[in-house]
Design a protein around this motif. Structure first.
Motif, mmCIF file in Angstrom:
data_model
loop_
_atom_site.group_PDB
_atom_site.id
_atom_site.type_symbol
_atom_site.label_atom_id
_atom_site.label_comp_id
_atom_site.label_asym_id
_atom_site.label_seq_id
_atom_site.Cartn_x
_atom_site.Cartn_y
_atom_site.Cartn_z
ATOM 1 N N GLU A 77 -3.347 26.737 19.595
ATOM 2 C CA GLU A 77 -3.484 25.323 19.934
ATOM 3 C C GLU A 77 -3.295 25.099 21.427
ATOM 4 O O GLU A 77 -3.998 24.295 22.031
ATOM 5 C CB GLU A 77 -2.482 24.478 19.147
ATOM 6 C CG GLU A 77 -2.879 24.225 17.729
ATOM 7 C CD GLU A 77 -1.844 23.426 16.958
ATOM 8 O OE1 GLU A 77 -0.922 22.861 17.591
ATOM 9 O OE2 GLU A 77 -1.960 23.368 15.730
ATOM 10 N N HIS A 78 -2.357 25.820 22.018
ATOM 11 C CA HIS A 78 -2.131 25.696 23.456
ATOM 12 C C HIS A 78 -3.381 26.146 24.225
ATOM 13 O O HIS A 78 -3.823 25.476 25.173
ATOM 14 C CB HIS A 78 -0.911 26.522 23.864
ATOM 15 C CG HIS A 78 -0.603 26.465 25.314
ATOM 16 N ND1 HIS A 78 -0.152 25.319 25.926
ATOM 17 C CD2 HIS A 78 -0.718 27.400 26.283
ATOM 18 C CE1 HIS A 78 0.011 25.554 27.224
ATOM 19 N NE2 HIS A 78 -0.327 26.822 27.456
ATOM 20 N N GLN A 79 -3.971 27.273 23.821
ATOM 21 C CA GLN A 79 -5.186 27.758 24.471
ATOM 22 C C GLN A 79 -6.359 26.797 24.249
ATOM 23 O O GLN A 79 -7.160 26.551 25.149
ATOM 24 C CB GLN A 79 -5.552 29.141 23.952
ATOM 25 C CG GLN A 79 -4.580 30.224 24.344
ATOM 26 C CD GLN A 79 -4.943 31.559 23.717
ATOM 27 O OE1 GLN A 79 -6.094 31.817 23.411
ATOM 28 N NE2 GLN A 79 -3.940 32.404 23.519
ATOM 29 N N ALA A 80 -6.449 26.250 23.030
ATOM 30 C CA ALA A 80 -7.525 25.311 22.719
ATOM 31 C C ALA A 80 -7.386 24.032 23.532
ATOM 32 O O ALA A 80 -8.380 23.462 23.985
ATOM 33 C CB ALA A 80 -7.520 24.991 21.220
ATOM 34 N N GLN A 81 -6.146 23.592 23.749
ATOM 35 C CA GLN A 81 -5.916 22.392 24.560
ATOM 36 C C GLN A 81 -6.364 22.625 25.994
ATOM 37 O O GLN A 81 -6.967 21.753 26.615
ATOM 38 C CB GLN A 81 -4.431 22.003 24.510
ATOM 39 C CG GLN A 81 -4.143 20.666 25.145
ATOM 40 C CD GLN A 81 -4.844 19.536 24.428
ATOM 41 O OE1 GLN A 81 -4.898 19.494 23.213
ATOM 42 N NE2 GLN A 81 -5.406 18.620 25.182
ATOM 43 N N LYS A 82 -6.085 23.825 26.541
ATOM 44 C CA LYS A 82 -6.534 24.156 27.895
ATOM 45 C C LYS A 82 -8.061 24.178 27.972
ATOM 46 O O LYS A 82 -8.650 23.680 28.933
ATOM 47 C CB LYS A 82 -5.973 25.512 28.328
ATOM 48 C CG LYS A 82 -4.521 25.460 28.752
ATOM 49 C CD LYS A 82 -3.989 26.818 29.108
ATOM 50 C CE LYS A 82 -4.615 27.354 30.366
ATOM 51 N NZ LYS A 82 -4.015 28.629 30.801
ATOM 52 N N LEU A 83 -8.705 24.744 26.953
ATOM 53 C CA LEU A 83 -10.154 24.808 26.927
ATOM 54 C C LEU A 83 -10.751 23.408 26.845
ATOM 55 O O LEU A 83 -11.707 23.085 27.554
ATOM 56 C CB LEU A 83 -10.616 25.653 25.741
ATOM 57 C CG LEU A 83 -12.119 25.818 25.570
ATOM 58 C CD1 LEU A 83 -12.720 26.550 26.762
ATOM 59 C CD2 LEU A 83 -12.414 26.567 24.284
ATOM 60 N N LYS A 84 -10.166 22.557 26.019
ATOM 61 C CA LYS A 84 -10.679 21.202 25.876
ATOM 62 C C LYS A 84 -10.511 20.420 27.178
ATOM 63 O O LYS A 84 -11.395 19.664 27.570
ATOM 64 C CB LYS A 84 -9.962 20.474 24.740
ATOM 65 C CG LYS A 84 -10.528 19.097 24.511
ATOM 66 C CD LYS A 84 -9.867 18.387 23.384
ATOM 67 C CE LYS A 84 -10.482 17.008 23.226
ATOM 68 N NZ LYS A 84 -9.874 16.279 22.140
ATOM 69 N N SER A 85 -9.405 20.631 27.868
ATOM 70 C CA SER A 85 -9.211 19.920 29.137
ATOM 71 C C SER A 85 -10.222 20.388 30.179
ATOM 72 O O SER A 85 -10.683 19.596 30.996
ATOM 73 C CB SER A 85 -7.786 20.101 29.646
ATOM 74 O OG SER A 85 -7.542 21.436 30.000
ATOM 75 N N LYS A 86 -10.610 21.666 30.143
ATOM 76 C CA LYS A 86 -11.672 22.144 31.048
ATOM 77 C C LYS A 86 -12.984 21.441 30.738
ATOM 78 O O LYS A 86 -13.712 21.034 31.647
ATOM 79 C CB LYS A 86 -11.868 23.658 30.901
ATOM 80 C CG LYS A 86 -10.844 24.486 31.598
ATOM 81 C CD LYS A 86 -11.198 25.961 31.437
ATOM 82 C CE LYS A 86 -10.146 26.846 32.038
ATOM 83 N NZ LYS A 86 -10.466 28.272 31.855
ATOM 84 N N TRP A 87 -13.300 21.315 29.436
ATOM 85 C CA TRP A 87 -14.547 20.668 29.054
ATOM 86 C C TRP A 87 -14.560 19.217 29.486
ATOM 87 O O TRP A 87 -15.544 18.721 30.021
ATOM 88 C CB TRP A 87 -14.752 20.758 27.548
ATOM 89 C CG TRP A 87 -15.135 22.111 27.045
ATOM 90 C CD1 TRP A 87 -15.612 23.165 27.776
ATOM 91 C CD2 TRP A 87 -15.066 22.579 25.700
ATOM 92 N NE1 TRP A 87 -15.846 24.243 26.980
ATOM 93 C CE2 TRP A 87 -15.515 23.926 25.694
ATOM 94 C CE3 TRP A 87 -14.665 22.013 24.506
ATOM 95 C CZ2 TRP A 87 -15.589 24.683 24.537
ATOM 96 C CZ3 TRP A 87 -14.736 22.768 23.355
ATOM 97 C CH2 TRP A 87 -15.192 24.088 23.373
ATOM 98 N N THR A 88 -13.460 18.487 29.253
ATOM 99 C CA THR A 88 -13.423 17.071 29.620
ATOM 100 C C THR A 88 -13.428 16.895 31.130
ATOM 101 O O THR A 88 -14.027 15.957 31.644
ATOM 102 C CB THR A 88 -12.205 16.367 29.008
ATOM 103 O OG1 THR A 88 -11.020 17.064 29.390
ATOM 104 C CG2 THR A 88 -12.298 16.302 27.506
#
Length: 196
Positions: free
Chosen positions: A84-95
């Motif tokens: 979840e921590h890695q996914a949150q970082k990935l999502k913040s890159k996308w946004t």
């Protein structure tokens, strides 16, 4: 999303599958359902349970986590927490990329405008001063190859206006010379013709 569950010295029961799917459903919602596949390997080693998770999201992003705990729910919880921590970082890159208004492909292929590039190609020598020299040499990025078709200037103008490209390279049907038609900042079209 495709889920592959593998058990080593552990039986994968419907209850275990349901627990893993519930943990991953939260991440799927977080990433706007852009998960392609998830591989989960659950291994029982003496009195410990080891969980190894690999998640594949769109755009060839692979997230990986491992966790070991005394019980399966503890190890599964720790592994999904890391994911979840890695996914949150990935999502913040996308946004963040969306806020900047350009995609990853365009961000890597963006070339400097000619009036702003005041240095010699490949040498690092600056015409404008020391600040441009510190930035390093200008890179040449090959964007793509495309077919140069023979057409008239009017046909090329219609094709350029109809599409969203910044320029069009074509062979002038009247002179048989290579020509470039481009959009000017004032909204008009510019024409560059090679000397035959």
């Amino acid at each position: 999303m495709r889920l592959e569950l593998t058990g080593r010295h552990v039986a994968i029961t419907p209850a275990v599958r349901k627990a893993v799917e519930q943990r991953l459903a939260r991440m799927a919602r977080m990433l706007n359902n852009s998960l392609v596949s998830v591989q989960v390997v659950i291994t029982r080693e003496r009195s410990r349970t080891h969980v190894d998770m690999t998640m594949h999201a769109r755009g060839d992003h692979f997230l990986h986590s491992e966790a070991t705990g005394r019980t399966l729910p503890a190890a599964l919880g720790e592994a999904t927490e890391k994911l979840e921590h890695q996914a949150q970082k990935l999502k913040s890159k996308w946004t963040e990329r969306k806020r900047q208004g350009r995609s990853a492909a365009k961000a890597g292929a963006a070339a400097p405008r000619p009036e702003r590039a005041g240095r010699a190609v490949g040498t690092g020598a600056a015409a404008a001063g020391n600040e441009a020299e510190a930035a390093g040499p200008v890179r040449i990025v090959r964007a793509r190859r495309y077919e140069v078709k023979p057409m008239s200037v009017d046909e090329a103008a219609l094709k350029l206006v109809a599409g969203n490209a910044a320029f069009l390279v074509f062979r002038n049907a009247g002179t048989d010379a290579m020509s470039v038609l481009f959009r000017r900042p004032d909204g008009h079209l510019g024409l560059i013709e090679s000397e035959a």
